[in-house]
Design an enzyme around this catalytic site. Structure first.
Site, PDB file in Angstrom:
ATOM      1  N   ALA A   4       3.575  -6.324   9.161  1.00 11.77           N
ATOM      2  CA  ALA A   4       4.330  -7.464   8.743  1.00 11.77           C
ATOM      3  C   ALA A   4       3.100  -8.237   9.624  1.00 11.77           C
ATOM      4  O   ALA A   4       3.198  -9.320  10.153  1.00 11.77           O
ATOM      5  CB  ALA A   4       5.441  -7.080   9.790  1.00 11.77           C
ATOM      6  N   ALA A   5       1.657  -7.638   9.139  1.00 13.25           N
ATOM      7  CA  ALA A   5       0.418  -8.700   9.870  1.00 13.25           C
ATOM      8  C   ALA A   5      -0.164  -9.222   8.693  1.00 13.25           C
ATOM      9  O   ALA A   5      -0.714 -10.411   9.667  1.00 13.25           O
ATOM     10  CB  ALA A   5      -0.378  -7.667  10.454  1.00 13.25           C
ATOM     11  N   ARG A  10      -1.393 -16.368  -0.760  1.00 17.81           N
ATOM     12  CA  ARG A  10      -0.453 -16.289  -2.459  1.00 17.81           C
ATOM     13  C   ARG A  10       0.603 -17.752  -1.807  1.00 17.81           C
ATOM     14  O   ARG A  10       1.260 -18.249  -3.007  1.00 17.81           O
ATOM     15  CB  ARG A  10       0.058 -15.576  -3.215  1.00 17.81           C
ATOM     16  CG  ARG A  10      -1.460 -15.133  -3.541  1.00 17.81           C
ATOM     17  CD  ARG A  10      -1.090 -13.659  -4.708  1.00 17.81           C
ATOM     18  NE  ARG A  10      -0.781 -13.051  -3.386  1.00 17.81           N
ATOM     19  CZ  ARG A  10      -0.706 -11.118  -4.257  1.00 17.81           C
ATOM     20  NH1 ARG A  10      -0.707 -11.200  -4.949  1.00 17.81           N
ATOM     21  NH2 ARG A  10      -0.492 -10.377  -3.007  1.00 17.81           N
ATOM     22  N   GLY A 138      -0.794  -1.465  -6.891  1.00 17.06           N
ATOM     23  CA  GLY A 138      -0.396  -0.139  -6.543  1.00 17.06           C
ATOM     24  C   GLY A 138      -0.270   1.065  -7.886  1.00 17.06           C
ATOM     25  O   GLY A 138       1.015   0.763  -7.525  1.00 17.06           O
ATOM     26  N   GLU A 153      -5.265   1.173  -6.749  1.00 20.17           N
ATOM     27  CA  GLU A 153      -4.520  -1.022  -6.752  1.00 20.17           C
ATOM     28  C   GLU A 153      -5.186  -1.082  -7.736  1.00 20.17           C
ATOM     29  O   GLU A 153      -5.883  -1.189  -8.261  1.00 20.17           O
ATOM     30  CB  GLU A 153      -5.090  -1.349  -5.146  1.00 20.17           C
ATOM     31  CG  GLU A 153      -5.181  -0.433  -3.733  1.00 20.17           C
ATOM     32  CD  GLU A 153      -2.899  -0.946  -3.727  1.00 20.17           C
ATOM     33  OE1 GLU A 153      -3.050  -1.835  -3.985  1.00 20.17           O
ATOM     34  OE2 GLU A 153      -2.924   0.009  -4.181  1.00 20.17           O
TER      35      GLU A 153
HETATM   36  C1  UD1 Z   1       0.541  -2.999  -0.820  1.00 15.30           C
HETATM   37  C2  UD1 Z   1      -0.131  -1.267  -1.889  1.00 15.30           C
HETATM   38  C3  UD1 Z   1       0.160  -1.838  -3.014  1.00 15.30           C
HETATM   39  C4  UD1 Z   1       1.899  -1.389  -3.547  1.00 15.30           C
HETATM   40  C5  UD1 Z   1       2.216  -2.889  -2.612  1.00 15.30           C
HETATM   41  C6  UD1 Z   1       3.744  -3.042  -2.772  1.00 15.30           C
HETATM   42  C7  UD1 Z   1      -1.729  -1.141  -0.579  1.00 15.30           C
HETATM   43  C8  UD1 Z   1      -3.253  -1.010  -0.254  1.00 15.30           C
HETATM   44  N1  UD1 Z   1      -1.734  -1.546  -1.549  1.00 15.30           N
HETATM   45  O1  UD1 Z   1       0.122  -3.930  -1.922  1.00 15.30           O
HETATM   46  O2  UD1 Z   1      -0.304   0.093  -3.986  1.00 15.30           O
HETATM   47  O3  UD1 Z   1       2.079  -1.542  -5.152  1.00 15.30           O
HETATM   48  O4  UD1 Z   1       1.421  -2.908  -2.033  1.00 15.30           O
HETATM   49  O5  UD1 Z   1       4.134  -4.363  -2.833  1.00 15.30           O
HETATM   50  O6  UD1 Z   1      -1.266  -0.648   0.705  1.00 15.30           O
HETATM   51  N2  UD1 Z   1      -0.526  -5.678   6.234  1.00 15.30           N
HETATM   52  C9  UD1 Z   1      -0.544  -5.795   7.355  1.00 15.30           C
HETATM   53  N3  UD1 Z   1      -2.027  -5.648   7.874  1.00 15.30           N
HETATM   54  C10 UD1 Z   1      -3.011  -5.671   7.025  1.00 15.30           C
HETATM   55  C11 UD1 Z   1      -2.876  -6.129   4.978  1.00 15.30           C
HETATM   56  C12 UD1 Z   1      -1.677  -6.075   5.253  1.00 15.30           C
HETATM   57  O7  UD1 Z   1       0.024  -5.486   7.902  1.00 15.30           O
HETATM   58  O8  UD1 Z   1      -3.871  -5.512   7.198  1.00 15.30           O
HETATM   59  C13 UD1 Z   1       0.424  -5.613   5.688  1.00 15.30           C
HETATM   60  C14 UD1 Z   1       1.229  -7.096   5.290  1.00 15.30           C
HETATM   61  O9  UD1 Z   1       2.444  -8.082   6.270  1.00 15.30           O
HETATM   62  C15 UD1 Z   1       2.168  -6.540   3.901  1.00 15.30           C
HETATM   63  C16 UD1 Z   1       1.815  -5.289   3.439  1.00 15.30           C
HETATM   64  O10 UD1 Z   1       1.981  -4.634   4.751  1.00 15.30           O
HETATM   65  O11 UD1 Z   1       3.722  -6.608   4.539  1.00 15.30           O
HETATM   66  C17 UD1 Z   1       1.993  -5.210   2.764  1.00 15.30           C
HETATM   67  O12 UD1 Z   1       0.536  -5.686   2.763  1.00 15.30           O
HETATM   68  P1  UD1 Z   1      -0.187  -6.359   0.922  1.00 15.30           P
HETATM   69  O13 UD1 Z   1      -0.961  -7.094   1.253  1.00 15.30           O
HETATM   70  O14 UD1 Z   1       1.245  -7.669   0.608  1.00 15.30           O
HETATM   71  O15 UD1 Z   1      -0.344  -5.502  -0.457  1.00 15.30           O
HETATM   72  P2  UD1 Z   1       0.130  -5.008  -1.567  1.00 15.30           P
HETATM   73  O16 UD1 Z   1      -1.638  -5.611  -1.874  1.00 15.30           O
HETATM   74  O17 UD1 Z   1       1.131  -6.174  -2.033  1.00 15.30           O
END
Ligand code: UD1
Ligand code: CA
Length: 495
Positions: A4-5, A10, A138, A153
């Site tokens: 949740a970071a 968007r 992904g 991805e």
């Molecule tokens: C991610 C998956 C993708 C999947 C999709 C489903 C990866 C690389 N990709 O993509 O394969 O289909 O979710 O919804 O994981 N977050 C962190 N720290 C970070 C980055 C993200 O805590 O540095 C958390 C975000 O708050 C979020 C979750 O991880 O709750 C997913 O991150 P997000 O950037 O939404 O990934 P997607 O591009 O949606």
């Protein structure tokens, strides 16, 4: 581990994405609730980063048992999990990792994921789904035998991979020890230059570890929310899920498309929810109660058999068989006992309204106690505010207060007392007394004829006078029966 970071760019919001509200919980709150119910009393860790203070404060409120780990720079989902691994000493057995942004996941789906993982003795099990539109997600790449090979991805995917409709939902089970090992090998050679958790899958497969894909039966469970349009789409899906469950449990929902019930609300059998009704927060609706149409109820209790029509109700208790509305505004601390009534264009606040008591029309009742079976006349104001402090008004039981009264608090009207219409009540009225506080009426005979000659009113007055002159037998007392007694001025607006 709940990720949740991320900022949720968007969403274009000053509120972190995972804190956006969705029918009674935050997005993150839904994920945590599903984890709590589906995974039993596991240890839960949340990765926080963007808006960490806000997210931490929220966690303290909704899930104080959750430990948060700071990811100060958001360098990807793999990096996020690595931060947790570094923050906890030893970790063995199954680790469930879930994105914080897929709020519709069902507890049973997470439980099933862990079950499949442990039954197969896999190193990793990924929750996947076949979706009609995989844009932005992904993709699950399987080999010739059908075994999972890697997750790609969208932004890194070739056209033939983009054509795949099986997607990574963002929920995984890993063996803790292997996970820790593989996180150390993650690179950043991708379009975003981030450490992708999804790359762990390819690394495990390359080293010959068994990796499993567990498909969700209902793909709508795994939909994420990346912008507000997607969030609204999830809200509608959740609304339908909640409404269907209540209808199956014996509640009549007349128009499910315009009925929005938070997950935190409970309803009794044979309750009826009319169109365009919003039930929010810690609200309970009793059996056979009728709520709506066009009603919002927040953190309130509506007891069995009560009716609430076209009303806005906040922090109120509405007793059994009580009636509210149409067009009423009940504010916090409003309490209606059994069979009480708050009618049309009435606002109440911190008001105890006794059993069978009525405030039928056009009134403000603030900081008041109204005894049982008392009737408050139309257009009455409980004058509770002196500009600095609020004061209380007490009206006894079986009282009849006149229309258009002002009760200037603090003031008390005793049991069985009456007050005259149009009175400004500044002094206590003893039990059984009539309180009158208004100027005596004075009629200036013939004023219209003298001061407004030639008008239609003057003409009508002249004609009326001619009729009286022509009928000498009329008894003047009988022609003006109401003029006889001042006490009739207490007539209230009881229905
Ligand atoms: C991610 C998956 C993708 C999947 C999709 C489903 C990866 C690389 N990709 O993509 O394969 O289909 O979710 O919804 O994981 N977050 C962190 N720290 C970070 C980055 C993200 O805590 O540095 C958390 C975000 O708050 C979020 C979750 O991880 O709750 C997913 O991150 P997000 O950037 O939404 O990934 P997607 O591009 O949606
Ligand atoms: Ca996402």
């Amino acid at each position: 581990m709940v990720l949740a970071a991320g900022e949720g760019k968007r969403m274009k919001s000053s509120l972190p994405k995972v804190l956006h509200p969705l029918l009674g919980r935050s997005v993150l709150g839904h994920v945590l609730a599903a984890a709590r119910e589906g995974l039993g009393d596991s240890r839960v860790l949340a990765v926080v980063g963007h808006g960490a203070d806000q997210v931490r404060a929220h966690l303290a409120e909704i899930a104080p048992e959750v430990r948060s780990v700071l990811q100060s720079e958001q360098r990807g989902t793999g990096h996020a999990v690595r931060m947790v691994m570094e923050a906890v000493d030893e970790l063995r057995g199954s680790v469930v990792v879930v994105n914080g942004d897929f709020p519709l996941v069902r507890p049973a789906t997470l439980a099933g994921l862990v079950e499949a993982h442990e039954a197969a003795g896999a190193a990793a099990t990924i929750l996947t789904a076949q979706v009609p539109d995989p844009t932005g997600l992904g993709r699950i790449v399987r080999g010739e035998t059908g075994a999972v090979e890697r997750i790609v991805e969208e932004r890194d995917a070739a056209p033939e991979v983009r054509a795949i409709h099986e997607i990574n939902a963002g929920a995984y089970v890993f063996d803790a020890v292997t996970l820790r090992q593989m996180l150390g090998k993650l690179g950043t050679d991708n379009d975003q230059g981030e450490e992708y958790l999804t790359d762990v899958v390819g690394l495990l497969v390359a080293d010959g570890y068994p990796v499993l894909a567990h498909q969700a039966v209902d793909y709508t469970e795994v939909l994420g929310c990346n912008d507000r349009a997607e969030l609204a789409g999830l809200r509608a899906l959740l609304r339908d899920r909640i409404n269907t469950a209540w209808m199956r449990a014996g509640v009549s929902i007349i128009d499910p498309a315009t009925t929005w019930i938070d997950v935190t609300v409970t309803l009794g059998r044979d309750a009826v929810v009319e169109p365009n009704t919003h039930l929010r927060g810690a609200t309970t609706v009793g059996e056979n109660a009728v709520v709506g149409p066009d009603t919002t109820v927040v953190d309130s209790v509506i007891a069995d058999g009560a009716t609430v029509v076209r009303a806005h109700v906040l922090g109120a208790e509405i007793g059994p068989g009580a009636q509210v509305g149409p067009y009423a505004y009940l504010r916090p601390g409003s309490r209606l006992a059994a069979s009480a009534k708050v009618g049309t264009f009435v606002e109440t606040k911190k008001a105890d309204i006794g059993e069978g008591a009525k405030v039928p029309h056009l009134s403000y009742v603030g900081d008041a106690t109204i005894g049982e079976h008392t009737n408050i006349g139309a257009a009455t104001v409980f004058v509770n505010y002196d500009g600095v402090n609020k004061h209380h008004t007490t009206i006894g039981s079986h009282a009849r207060t006149g229309a258009d009264n002002m009760f200037v608090a603090p003031v008390t009207v005793g049991d069985g007392a009456y007050t005259a219409a149009g009175s400004v009540i500044t002094k206590d009225v003893p039990a059984g007394a009539l309180g009158v506080s208004r100027a005596q009426q004075r009629n200036v005979e013939g004023w219209v004829g003298r001061r407004r000659p030639g008008t239609a009113a003057a003409g009508a007055a002249e004609a009326a006078a001619a009729r009286v002159d022509g009928d000498a037998t009329v008894d003047s007392e009988q022609s003006h029966p109401e003029a006889a007694s001042t006490e009739s001025g207490s007539r209230s607006s009881e229905e």
